[in-house]
Design a protein around this motif. Structure first.
Motif, PDB file in Angstrom:
ATOM      1  N   MET A 146      10.816 -10.213 -10.748  1.00 20.97           N
ATOM      2  CA  MET A 146       9.646  -9.220 -10.888  1.00 20.97           C
ATOM      3  C   MET A 146       9.040  -9.155  -9.266  1.00 20.97           C
ATOM      4  N   LEU A 147       8.831  -7.935  -8.689  1.00 21.37           N
ATOM      5  CA  LEU A 147       8.190  -7.574  -7.328  1.00 21.37           C
ATOM      6  C   LEU A 147       6.866  -8.031  -7.307  1.00 21.37           C
ATOM      7  N   GLN A 148       6.666  -8.648  -6.067  1.00 26.35           N
ATOM      8  CA  GLN A 148       5.440  -9.158  -5.702  1.00 26.35           C
ATOM      9  C   GLN A 148       4.406  -7.952  -5.769  1.00 26.35           C
ATOM     10  N   GLU A 149       3.244  -8.214  -6.487  1.00 28.80           N
ATOM     11  CA  GLU A 149       1.962  -7.433  -6.392  1.00 28.80           C
ATOM     12  C   GLU A 149       1.200  -7.685  -5.146  1.00 28.80           C
ATOM     13  N   ILE A 150       0.794  -6.625  -4.310  1.00 26.27           N
ATOM     14  CA  ILE A 150      -0.176  -6.778  -3.334  1.00 26.27           C
ATOM     15  C   ILE A 150      -1.251  -6.126  -3.573  1.00 26.27           C
ATOM     16  N   ASN A 151      -2.269  -6.246  -2.842  1.00 21.06           N
ATOM     17  CA  ASN A 151      -3.680  -5.750  -3.201  1.00 21.06           C
ATOM     18  C   ASN A 151      -4.462  -5.323  -1.776  1.00 21.06           C
ATOM     19  N   ASP A 152      -5.555  -4.532  -1.700  1.00 15.04           N
ATOM     20  CA  ASP A 152      -6.145  -4.227  -0.704  1.00 15.04           C
ATOM     21  C   ASP A 152      -6.703  -5.455   0.375  1.00 15.04           C
ATOM     22  N   THR A 153      -6.681  -6.653  -0.307  1.00 19.63           N
ATOM     23  CA  THR A 153      -6.847  -7.790   0.401  1.00 19.63           C
ATOM     24  C   THR A 153      -5.841  -8.368   1.301  1.00 19.63           C
ATOM     25  N   ASN A 174      -2.515  -5.581   4.725  1.00 20.83           N
ATOM     26  CA  ASN A 174      -2.502  -5.689   5.914  1.00 20.83           C
ATOM     27  C   ASN A 174      -1.681  -6.883   6.455  1.00 20.83           C
ATOM     28  N   GLN A 175      -1.985  -8.166   5.862  1.00 23.18           N
ATOM     29  CA  GLN A 175      -1.397  -9.056   6.380  1.00 23.18           C
ATOM     30  C   GLN A 175       0.334  -9.277   5.879  1.00 23.18           C
ATOM     31  N   LEU A 176       0.522  -8.859   4.822  1.00 21.77           N
ATOM     32  CA  LEU A 176       1.777  -8.949   4.410  1.00 21.77           C
ATOM     33  C   LEU A 176       2.660  -7.642   4.727  1.00 21.77           C
ATOM     34  N   VAL A 177       2.148  -6.497   5.077  1.00 21.05           N
ATOM     35  CA  VAL A 177       2.722  -5.309   5.400  1.00 21.05           C
ATOM     36  C   VAL A 177       2.666  -4.826   7.035  1.00 21.05           C
ATOM     37  N   ILE A 178       1.283  -4.695   7.296  1.00 23.45           N
ATOM     38  CA  ILE A 178       1.149  -4.257   8.782  1.00 23.45           C
ATOM     39  C   ILE A 178       1.402  -5.394   9.771  1.00 23.45           C
ATOM     40  N   LEU A 179       1.140  -6.539   9.481  1.00 20.43           N
ATOM     41  CA  LEU A 179       0.881  -7.639  10.433  1.00 20.43           C
ATOM     42  C   LEU A 179       2.162  -8.519  10.195  1.00 20.43           C
ATOM     43  N   SER A 180       2.929  -8.302   9.557  1.00 17.82           N
ATOM     44  CA  SER A 180       4.371  -8.895   8.827  1.00 17.82           C
ATOM     45  C   SER A 180       4.911  -9.493  10.177  1.00 17.82           C
ATOM     46  N   LYS A 181       5.313 -10.726  10.167  1.00 22.25           N
ATOM     47  CA  LYS A 181       6.253 -11.218  11.147  1.00 22.25           C
ATOM     48  C   LYS A 181       7.530 -11.134  10.754  1.00 22.25           C
ATOM     49  N   SER A 182       8.061 -10.388   9.721  1.00 26.00           N
ATOM     50  CA  SER A 182       9.429 -10.377   9.211  1.00 26.00           C
ATOM     51  C   SER A 182       9.854  -9.173  10.084  1.00 26.00           C
ATOM     52  N   ASN A 183      11.273  -9.244  10.500  1.00 27.46           N
ATOM     53  CA  ASN A 183      11.955  -8.043  11.158  1.00 27.46           C
ATOM     54  C   ASN A 183      12.579  -7.213   9.895  1.00 27.46           C
ATOM     55  N   LYS A 184      12.313  -7.505   8.947  1.00 26.20           N
ATOM     56  CA  LYS A 184      13.034  -6.780   7.659  1.00 26.20           C
ATOM     57  C   LYS A 184      12.066  -5.574   7.282  1.00 26.20           C
ATOM     58  N   PRO A 185      12.771  -4.477   6.877  1.00 27.21           N
ATOM     59  CA  PRO A 185      11.913  -3.330   6.276  1.00 27.21           C
ATOM     60  C   PRO A 185      11.390  -3.584   5.085  1.00 27.21           C
ATOM     61  N   PHE A 243      10.146  -5.854  -0.869  1.00 30.94           N
ATOM     62  CA  PHE A 243       9.717  -4.968  -1.764  1.00 30.94           C
ATOM     63  C   PHE A 243       8.372  -5.692  -2.306  1.00 30.94           C
ATOM     64  N   PHE A 244       7.213  -4.795  -2.279  1.00 37.34           N
ATOM     65  CA  PHE A 244       5.958  -4.971  -2.755  1.00 37.34           C
ATOM     66  C   PHE A 244       5.749  -3.621  -3.637  1.00 37.34           C
ATOM     67  N   LYS A 245       4.684  -4.120  -4.495  1.00 32.80           N
ATOM     68  CA  LYS A 245       3.990  -3.078  -5.578  1.00 32.80           C
ATOM     69  C   LYS A 245       2.504  -3.151  -5.294  1.00 32.80           C
ATOM     70  N   LEU A 246       1.810  -1.957  -5.330  1.00 30.77           N
ATOM     71  CA  LEU A 246       0.555  -1.686  -5.209  1.00 30.77           C
ATOM     72  C   LEU A 246      -0.068  -0.972  -6.147  1.00 30.77           C
ATOM     73  N   ASN A 247      -1.054  -1.277  -7.098  1.00 34.95           N
ATOM     74  CA  ASN A 247      -1.571  -0.666  -8.142  1.00 34.95           C
ATOM     75  C   ASN A 247      -2.748   0.225  -7.400  1.00 34.95           C
ATOM     76  N   VAL A 248      -2.472   1.516  -7.560  1.00 39.84           N
ATOM     77  CA  VAL A 248      -3.473   2.439  -7.019  1.00 39.84           C
ATOM     78  C   VAL A 248      -4.622   2.472  -7.734  1.00 39.84           C
ATOM     79  N   ASP A 249      -4.847   2.133  -9.016  1.00 36.42           N
ATOM     80  CA  ASP A 249      -6.131   2.317  -9.616  1.00 36.42           C
ATOM     81  C   ASP A 249      -6.906   1.038  -9.055  1.00 36.42           C
ATOM     82  N   ASP A 250      -6.331   0.055  -8.768  1.00 35.11           N
ATOM     83  CA  ASP A 250      -7.189  -1.322  -8.471  1.00 35.11           C
ATOM     84  C   ASP A 250      -7.352  -1.366  -6.899  1.00 35.11           C
ATOM     85  N   ASN A 251      -6.586  -0.538  -6.344  1.00 35.32           N
ATOM     86  CA  ASN A 251      -6.293  -0.641  -4.825  1.00 35.32           C
ATOM     87  C   ASN A 251      -6.736   0.476  -4.014  1.00 35.32           C
TER      88      ASN A 251
END
Length: 108
Positions: free
Chosen positions: A1-8, A11-22, A56-64
């Protein structure tokens, strides 16, 4: 199952990610039938083809609402493709495997 992320942690997992992967972020909601179809497709593609090449991440728009608003998500499902913390591409609606592969492969 894809990892769920949230508003908290977005930023850390997507914008500031140190990964060189898309990074693919699937903006979805539990009540959205097309989102469920896309989710199955994303799980399959990630598990069978991209586990070592992309995140790959999932973000629930209703909760975030913070990042849903920031990226002007008005229709779901919406996928946003990031590289080096920046939005590089976007797809609104259900996509084919080929559409997803094409967008990811441009960023790998």
């Amino acid at each position: 199952m894809l990892q769920e992320i949230n508003d908290t942690n977005f930023n850390q997992l997507v914008i500031l990610s140190k990964s060189n992967k898309p990074i693919l972020v699937d903006f979805w909601a539990p009540w959205c039938a097309p989102c469920k179809s896309l989710s199955i497709l994303l799980e399959e593609i990630y598990t069978n083809e991209y586990k070592k090449k992309a995140l790959f991440f999932k973000l629930n728009v209703d909760d975030n609402p913070k990042y849903s608003d920031r990226y002007k998500i008005r229709s779901i499902p919406t996928m946003i493709f990031f590289k080096d913390g920046k939005k590089k591409d976007m797809h609104i609606g259900v996509a084919t495997k080929e559409d997803i592969r094409e967008k990811l492969n441009k960023l790998i």
